[in-house]
Design a protein around this motif. Structure first.
Motif, PDB file in Angstrom:
ATOM      1  N   MET A1254      35.322  36.676  43.656  1.00 53.25           N
ATOM      2  CA  MET A1254      35.534  38.123  43.870  1.00 53.25           C
ATOM      3  C   MET A1254      36.399  38.340  45.104  1.00 53.25           C
ATOM      4  N   ASP A1255      36.077  37.622  46.196  1.00 45.36           N
ATOM      5  CA  ASP A1255      36.854  37.766  47.434  1.00 45.36           C
ATOM      6  C   ASP A1255      38.297  37.324  47.209  1.00 45.36           C
ATOM      7  N   TYR A1256      38.457  36.232  46.436  1.00 45.63           N
ATOM      8  CA  TYR A1256      39.808  35.707  46.150  1.00 45.63           C
ATOM      9  C   TYR A1256      40.664  36.782  45.468  1.00 45.63           C
ATOM     10  N   ILE A1257      40.057  37.480  44.517  1.00 44.94           N
ATOM     11  CA  ILE A1257      40.811  38.508  43.774  1.00 44.94           C
ATOM     12  C   ILE A1257      41.263  39.630  44.708  1.00 44.94           C
ATOM     13  N   THR A1258      40.443  39.933  45.725  1.00 45.77           N
ATOM     14  CA  THR A1258      40.834  41.035  46.632  1.00 45.77           C
ATOM     15  C   THR A1258      42.043  40.669  47.484  1.00 45.77           C
ATOM     16  N   TRP A1259      42.372  39.381  47.559  1.00 49.00           N
ATOM     17  CA  TRP A1259      43.580  38.969  48.293  1.00 49.00           C
ATOM     18  C   TRP A1259      44.846  39.212  47.463  1.00 49.00           C
ATOM     19  N   THR A1260      44.708  39.434  46.161  1.00 45.09           N
ATOM     20  CA  THR A1260      45.876  39.439  45.264  1.00 45.09           C
ATOM     21  C   THR A1260      46.549  40.816  45.189  1.00 45.09           C
ATOM     22  N   TYR A1261      47.789  40.762  44.718  1.00 46.78           N
ATOM     23  CA  TYR A1261      48.554  42.001  44.487  1.00 46.78           C
ATOM     24  C   TYR A1261      47.933  42.779  43.331  1.00 46.78           C
ATOM     25  N   PHE A1262      47.333  42.044  42.403  1.00 43.89           N
ATOM     26  CA  PHE A1262      46.654  42.679  41.261  1.00 43.89           C
ATOM     27  C   PHE A1262      45.619  43.700  41.749  1.00 43.89           C
ATOM     28  N   PHE A1263      44.864  43.328  42.780  1.00 45.69           N
ATOM     29  CA  PHE A1263      43.829  44.216  43.300  1.00 45.69           C
ATOM     30  C   PHE A1263      44.447  45.502  43.869  1.00 45.69           C
ATOM     31  N   ARG A1264      45.588  45.355  44.556  1.00 45.01           N
ATOM     32  CA  ARG A1264      46.278  46.544  45.114  1.00 45.01           C
ATOM     33  C   ARG A1264      46.687  47.504  43.998  1.00 45.01           C
TER      34      ARG A1264
END
Length: 1530
Positions: A1254-1264
């Motif tokens: 979950m934390d890894y995904i928040t680093w991604t541009y996808f999350f933005r």
């Protein structure tokens, strides 16, 4: 002077075909005319015009030219290359076309030549046309075929012989069609420099020299004129005139009987009448009159053995009838009985004279008034018809002379007497249809301006006759003297026609420049043969409005209205419109019509209605009217099927009886109900148990589809729709064909009654269809749009999908662009370093570089620079450089940067520059010492995954990512992961890494900047218009449902664009494939050939160009080709010539836009689609690719303006109009491959729990972007709970997928490819099975299987040892298997595309084998591991395991193995024992070192000296300095 076939012709045939009686079986000798023509017809390629009387044997002359053409394509051994040529025989009538098809089929059958009829009655599929060598057609049909710039271009291009029968029809209404056909053919010959021979066959003509000039016949060689003296049987002509005006025709009958009585002393007679019902009436009247006069005995047939059949079937008195309305079997019976002599008199219509070769001793024409359905009135019989009928008089084998009699009214007697005795010159009728034919040429693209139109007119018979007889065409003597070539007069005619067409909106005519451009309306009119005056008065009934109602027809029309018309007929039976309506409804309802004039009118209305309604449908679709489009498409199918729209859909199946169908309708059993019922239930309902199964089968064969639509908002005004169309019926090749079912699809707004998008697609037999398109959206949001799909062929086959906008969340508005400040250009001395300054040849930075200089050069902040292509972003990267990793999206870009920086940065500054790509892998020492690493995203992703163990990854100070806007494309997830990992590394090592992103102008730059950790200071996002060289963009739409013909139609506009925008400056043309580079180049050469200076694009001495290269032909005309399939040397040659302006035009595949920086003045993007191997369809380029191509236009040092011409499919024109002028938002594409990247991070140890994921995904541009544009990613709302729930389910799903694939387990991580692990789970796998396992890897799913490559795969499979599934030749995995086998067998590949595909397969093969080896070693499967090592050896060496080891030596081939062993043995000491080495080494393989490299390193160590092996398939594996692969390990 008669050549006997046995002495001359048969000897020639014997030499060619090794058979004496193949074609002219049963003939002893050629007649006089054929003998005189023989030498020219059979032994030369000359165009011919043969003018000879009817019955002179002209068809055999045509056969001689056909044999000559076949002989041209005869290979040694007697094999005819049937795919190299087509022969077209144009016959004036469908009846004659049928007879000629029959004649040529029988004659050419022994040679294996296929002859087919292509007329309004006989349609052929594309496959049938391809398999046919000779087509027999009518002028109108061939005109339609050659008019279409999309569809049948390839067909007309391989025609090698065009035979025009009855050329004297130039005088008739249909003459203009022949003129346009010949003009089009001769212009094609001149433009393509291909040979098309023309043979004209005609009756005797007075002005045969004019016709010869028109057909481009050499009068001294190819013109043969034979007058009536050459008739095989002399003809006596009698003219009878009747003075009475009384309609009672008894007087006429008396004359007829008298004449018959005279003739019957000798032989048989044919009486020609002009109506079908008149045949019976005349025959009965004649029999009655003969009985009254006591002359019936003259007519009674001889009592022969088969007389009984004659007596039963026909009039026993010896009279027969013949007309087109009879059944085919009855007509054939009549013809047979007449030819056998059982019938003395045959009363027939004129079609018999044209269609069937049935001669009689005497012919009588009874009356000269004939009904013309087109005009709806009686007209005089044409002189050509009279001559044709008279041609049937006299039977060469029986009679010494023939008799022809014409009975007409007294006032017409002199008219026919004059016509038959003093023949007038035949004149052209072309002027009346000039506008229509000009429109057809403009729509085809062969005429684009007034000059070309004037030249086109000079190819017509109209031009020939205008010069010979100017007064007839309204040209006075003085005007002709002043302008002998009539150029001014032709120009006047063209301009006048152009104005008329422009006024009718059929073309756009710019009088100032003289340019013509076709419109949708004009193209529709051309393709469907709609006349100009029809479009002009805006009434399509104009085409069929001449039908007046006669008094005798009123009663029958009333009956038809009552019995067969389901709808009220506006206007009733009294006027023409009502009559047309009633006849059309009668035709649909399959009604019976009695009156002859109504039968003719019904046939005429039915033939034209289908064409006109189809044209109206296309117009309504172009006008974007949904309701009208749907109704017209339904009406098209109603007319085609002759079935009302409200009838039961099962009526479309001929195998169901009317009784069954009527019961289905009575019981109101709809298709949906029938689908739910069992077959026995259906049988009981219909009181017919056995029919239940048939009905059930038919119900499931009615085409039906299911549609699933997902929508993604791109901006607040544009939606992308992804539509999955799945067939929901049982496919039957006999019912649905083998190609596909055609469907129309459109998106309609029910409130505004408007179509926003429409397209035609073929529903394939095997797989669902993925359709992606964009539509506009407006605020306030509508409630819904409808996607409607309607079958093009089947009634009742349609589907609707609703797009609901209730929960749609539009993305946030984008922030404004960075304004370009008006700053003083900064000098390069601002760098403050002499060495740095020496890198640049210019003195000042450009405005963009000036504005960003301080931030990049004097600060360490992260930077995102969005600016158009060609703005100098690479120099911006150089400002920020030194101790840097530069990531470019393509190997070609990396290579370009390396070539540049090796000289400028390494040599001049002494900084170490290293390339790190799939092709080049330096050792760890080189990387550790490097100041600048230039790499691709995939390579850096692989390297940085083990960042904890690689110190050089942790030492990186700055990461420069070029073309970062590619985040939204297929390779975007890799970029996203690299940046996320870089930020992650930075946070864990407490060492900041500067990130510089270079991009084209972006719409949502702020989101990207936030993700990259860039504040307001480091964000520079300039407008697309901010270019050093301003760009002028032209977008042109092209119609056509099929890709290849549409591309062909773009070639002439490409040539025009070069002439208009860049006649002397460099031009880049981007196409989608290597094949298109070749086809485009050849077409451009063809257009150059028609110019005064064909070498105008070549700017050097030709001798310098003509090297030993595949490009000889195109380079000689100043046109280069550039694509991955070229040899490296050839590619370099082309690049050098283009950069140095030695050649003006370069045609390249789209990869060049990214790879080599070749700016040009003009860029033409020829088509915006490419073939996607994975989905097996044509898909659009990403918008970024199109922008990149356009960015090559405009050379900063030479041009003050660049030009870009974008040629697109017309339905996509609006989309490109919008996004080529405003920036495109970048979305993330990580979602589709999230599992792969989570797997990599789990393997690397970065992720060890679900919370980590979950934390890894928040680093991604996808999350933005998920928060900014939730609907794009199917997130319903952006509340905290919803986002948490969404991400949690995403992680759960991805981890579950990985667990199911055996790639991970909870609390224990094991990394491998799922398919491979399951596949190699068998402990003992032979190499042959391992090949099958590796071919099934998902990596090969995207290997392209192009059009017709399934056939090539089938042929290749025959040459290879291992069998593959014969039903999967169109599979990418099967193709991979075949290419691997071909690689091991050194088999010859079918084409150059396969060579490149083999390279792609081999690039992945080693990697996949390495993964398989790791799995096998991990599990302890020794035999499988050894087999995999053997497979790696096979791949590297390109040999089978059982091949001799000697074959791995350079230049040793299979045949060399039979030499004396004594001469070979000494060398074998140099061959390492591969098997032992690899087995020993396989247990020691490192996870970071490919088996390919390890095997290579150890093998090379055992060779006495490093050697180059050019004959080997993978020369780069044998570099003289093998890399120390082991040094890359931990």
């Amino acid at each position: 002077m008669q050549h006997t076939l046995s002495s001359v012709f048969y000897r020639l045939l014997c030499n060619i075909f090794r058979a004496e009686t193949l074609v002219f079986k049963g003939m002893k000798r050629l007649n006089r005319i054929q003998s005189m023509v023989f030498e020219t017809a059979y032994n030369t390629n000359e165009n011919l015009l043969i003018c000879a009387p009817t019955g002179a044997g002209k068809t055999n002359i045509a056969m001689l030219t056909v044999l000559h053409e076949i002989r041209q394509h005869l290979q040694p051994g007697g094999v005819i290359k049937k795919d190299e040529f087509k022969i077209v025989y144009v016959a004036p009538m469908k009846a004659l076309a049928a007879e000629m098809t029959n004649y040529f089929s029988k004659r050419l059958e022994p040679l294996g030549i296929t002859v087919k009829e292509l007329t309004g009655d006989m349609q052929l599929t594309k496959g049938e046309i391809l398999r046919t060598q000779m087509l027999v057609t009518t002028p109108e049909k061939w005109d339609v075929v050659t008019r279409k710039s999309v569809g049948d271009v390839a067909l007309s291009q391989i025609v090698r012989l065009l035979i025009l029968d009855e050329v004297h029809l130039l005088h008739e209404d249909r003459g203009p069609v022949l003129e346009s056909l010949v003009a089009r053919t001769i212009r094609q010959v001149e433009s393509t420099q291909s040979m098309i021979r023309i043979l004209g066959l005609s009756a005797t003509l007075p002005n045969y020299l004019d016709v010869a000039a028109f057909l481009h016949v050499n009068p001294y060689i190819g013109l043969f004129f034979f007058d009536s003296r050459f008739r095989p049987v002399p003809l006596g002509q009698t003219f009878v005139g009747i003075k009475t005006t009384n309609k009672n025709y008894s007087i006429c009958c008396v004359d007829v009987v008298t004449l018959l009585t005279l003739y019957l002393c000798v032989c048989q007679v044919m009486v020609f009448v002009h109506a079908r019902n008149a045949t019976v009436r005349t025959a009965m009247g004649l029999i009655e009159m003969a009985k009254n006069l006591g002359d019936i005995c003259f007519f009674q047939p001889d009592q022969g053995p088969d007389y009984g059949q004659c007596e039963k079937q026909m009039f026993p008195e010896g009279f027969g009838i013949h007309h087109a309305g009879m059944l085919r079997s009855d007509r054939s019976l009549m013809e047979s009985m007449f030819s056998k002599g059982h019938l003395k008199v045959l009363v027939c219509t004129a079609t018999l004279a044209w269609g069937v070769n049935l001669p009689a001793h005497a012919v009588i024409i009874k009356g000269t008034q004939i009904y013309d359905a087109k005009r709806g009135a009686l007209v005089d019989l044409g002189i050509l018809d009279v001559m044709q009928i008279f041609g049937r008089a006299g039977r060469p084998q029986f009679d010494k002379y023939g008799e022809g009699t014409i009975i007409t009214t007294h006032d017409k007697l002199s008219h026919y007497l004059t016509l038959l005795t003093q023949q007038n010159p035949i004149e052209s009728q072309f002027l009346d249809s000039l506008a229509d034919n000009l429109n057809a040429e403009i729509a085809l693209g062969t005429v684009t301006n007034v000059e070309e139109a004037v030249k086109w007119l000079s190819y017509t018979y109209f031009y020939v006759r205008m010069r010979a007889n100017p007064l007839v065409y309204g040209i006075n003597h003085k005007a002709y003297q002043m302008d002998p070539a009539l150029e001014l007069y032709r120009r006047e005619l063209v301009v006048e026609s152009g104005r008329k067409l422009d006024k009718a909106r059929m073309i756009r005519f710019e009088e100032r420049t003289g340019y013509f451009a076709s419109t949708d309306l004009g193209r529709t009119a051309s393709h469907f043969y709609i006349r100009y005056n029809t479009i002009e008065v805006d009434s399509f009934l104009h085409q069929i409005q001449h039908h007046r109602v006669r008094d005798e027809e009123m009663e029958e029309l009333e009956q038809l209205l009552c019995n067969y018309c389901e709808l009220s007929a506006a206007g009733g039976v009294e006027n023409g419109y009502g009559k047309v309506n009633i006849l059309l409804q009668t035709y649909i309802g399959r009604g019976e019509v009695d009156s002859f004039s109504l039968i003719s009118d019904l046939s005429y209305v039915a033939q034209n209605a289908a064409r006109i309604i189809r044209a109206l449908f296309e117009i309504a679709l172009r006008k974007r009217w949904p309701a009208m489009t749907y109704r017209l498409l339904t009406l098209c199918k109603v007319i085609d099927k002759r079935l009302w729209g409200f009838a039961h859909p099962l009526r479309q199946f001929p195998n169901l009886s009317h009784v069954v169908l009527n019961r289905l309708e009575e019981k109101k059993l709809t298709v949906d109900k029938l689908k739910e019922m069992r077959k026995d239930e259906i049988g009981h309902m219909l009181h017919h148990v056995n029919v239940g199964l048939t009905v059930k089968q038919c119900v499931h064969q009615i085409p039906s589809i299911t549609m699933e639509a997902s929508i993604q908002p791109i901006t607040r005004t544009v939606l992308r729709v992804r539509l999955l169309v799945t067939p929901d019926f049982r496919w039957n090749d006999q019912v649905h064909g083998s190609v596909g079912e055609p469907w129309w699809l459109w998106v309609e707004d029910p409130i505004n009654d408007h179509i926003y998008h429409s397209e035609y697609f073929l529903l394939q037999k095997k797989q669902p269809q993925h359709i992606v398109f964009t539509i506009p959206i407006f605020e306030p949001l509508p409630s819904q749009y409808y996607i409607k799909a309607v079958s093009d062929r089947w009634l009742g086959a349609e589907a609707v999908c609703i797009i609901n906008f209730q929960n749609l969340i539009l993305p946030e508005r984008h922030p404004p662009h960075t304004e370009l400040l008006d700053l003083q250009p900064l000098p390069v001395t601002a760098l403050g370093n002499r060495q740095y300054e020496s890198l640049y040849k210019f003195t000042h930075f450009n405005p963009i570089q000036t504005q960003i200089f301080h931030t990049l050069y004097h600060t360490d902040t992260n930077v995102l620079l969005g600016a158009p292509t060609g703005s100098g972003k690479t120099i911006a990267a150089e400002m920020a450089m030194f101790r840097v990793v530069y990531i470019a999206p393509l190997k070609a870009l990396v290579r370009e940067r390396i070539e540049d920086w090796k000289i400028r940065i390494e040599e001049k500054l002494g900084k170490k520059v290293v390339e790190l790509t799939g092709d080049v892998t330096p050792d760890m020492r080189a990387i550790a010492q490097a100041d600048l690493i230039v790499t691709t995203p995939e390579k850096w992703d692989g390297v940085s995954r083990s960042w904890q163990n690689r110190s050089y990854v942790q030492k990186v100070a700055i990461l420069i990512i070029d073309e970062i806007h590619l985040l939204g494309e297929d390779r975007g997830p890799v970029l996203e992961v690299i940046v996320s990992r870089t930020n992650f590394i930075s946070s864990h090592t407490s060492k900041s890494v500067r990130v510089v992103g270079l991009s084209t102008a972006l719409a949502n730059a702020r989101d990207l900047a936030d993700w990259l950790g860039i504040g307001q200071v480091g964000l520079f996002n300039f407008r697309p218009s901010v270019r050093p060289v301003p760009l002028e963009v032209h977008i042109h739409g092209f119609p056509g449902q099929h890709y290849c013909p549409r591309m062909a139609s773009m070639n002439k506009p490409t040539f025009q664009a070069i002439r208009s925008h860049s006649p002397a400056k460099p031009v880049l043309i981007f196409v989608s494939s290597r094949r298109q580079t070749r086809l485009t180049a050849l077409d451009l050469i063809a257009y150059l050939a028609t110019e005064d200076n064909p070498k105008q694009w070549l700017h050097q001495d030709e001798r310098e160009v003509l090297r030993d290269s595949n490009l000889k032909l195109t380079l000689a005309f100043g046109i280069g080709m550039h694509h991955a399939g070229l040899h490296e040397r050839d590619r370099k040659t082309v690049e050098e010539l283009f950069v140095n302006c030695k050649i003006q035009v370069l045609i390249a595949t789209s990869t060049l836009a990214w790879g080599v920086n070749f700016p040009a003045h003009l860029v033409v993007v020829k088509g915006t689609e490419y073939y996607d191997g994975k989905s097996r369809r044509y898909v659009d380029y990403p918008i970024t690719d199109v922008l990149q191509m356009m960015g090559r236009a405009g050379r900063p040092q030479f041009d003050d303006q660049g030009k870009a011409v974008i040629l697109v499919h017309d339905i996509k024109k609006d989309f490109y109009k919008k996004f080529l002028y405003e920036p495109f938002p970048v979305e993330s594409s990580l979602l589709t491959v999230l599992s792969d990247h989570l797997n990599a991070e789990i393997a690397a140890g970065t992720i060890s729990s679900k919370q980590d994921a979950m934390d890894y995904i928040t680093w991604t541009y996808f999350f933005r972007r998920l928060v900014m544009n939730p609907s794009y990613y199917n997130l319903e709302d952006i509340s905290h709970e919803s986002i948490n729930k969404y991400l949690s389910s995403l992680v759960e799903r991805s981890l579950r997928d990985l667990e199911c694939s055996y790639c991970m387990e909870i609390k224990e991580v094991s990394v491998c490819n799922a398919q491979i692990k399951k596949a190699v789970a068998c402990v003992r796998l032979p190499v042959s099975l391992l090949i099958s396992v590796s071919q099934d890897a998902e990596e090969y799913a995207e290997l392209p299987v192009r059009h017709n490559e399934d056939q090539l795969n089938s042929q290749l499979a025959q040459q290879l040892p291992l069998q593959v599934n014969p039903h999967s030749y169109d599979s990418a995995h099967t193709k991979t298997h075949l290419l691997l086998q071909a690689h091991f067998s050194h088999a010859q590949l079918p084409c150059s595309d396969y060579t490149t595909d083999t390279k792609t397969v081999l690039d992945n093969a080693i990697r996949i084998c390495q993964a398989m080896l790791d799995v096998a070693a991990n599990e302890g499967w020794l035999v499988t591991a050894i087999s995999i090592c053997n497979l790696v050896q096979m791949i590297v060496q390109g040999r089978w395991l059982h091949d001799s080891s000697l074959l791995t030596l350079p230049h040793v081939e299979q045949q060399d193995l039979y030499l004396s062993l004594a001469t070979v043995v000494p060398d074998t000491s140099r061959i390492p024992n591969y098997s032992s080495i690899d087995r020993v080494y396989s247990s020691n393989l490192s996870a970071n070192c490919s088996s390919n490299e390890s095997v290579r390193a150890h093998r090379q160590a055992l060779w006495l000296h490093p050697i180059s092996i050019p004959a080997f398939p993978l020369p780069h594996l044998y570099s003289p300095n093998p890399p120390q692969c082991g040094s890359l390990s931990n």
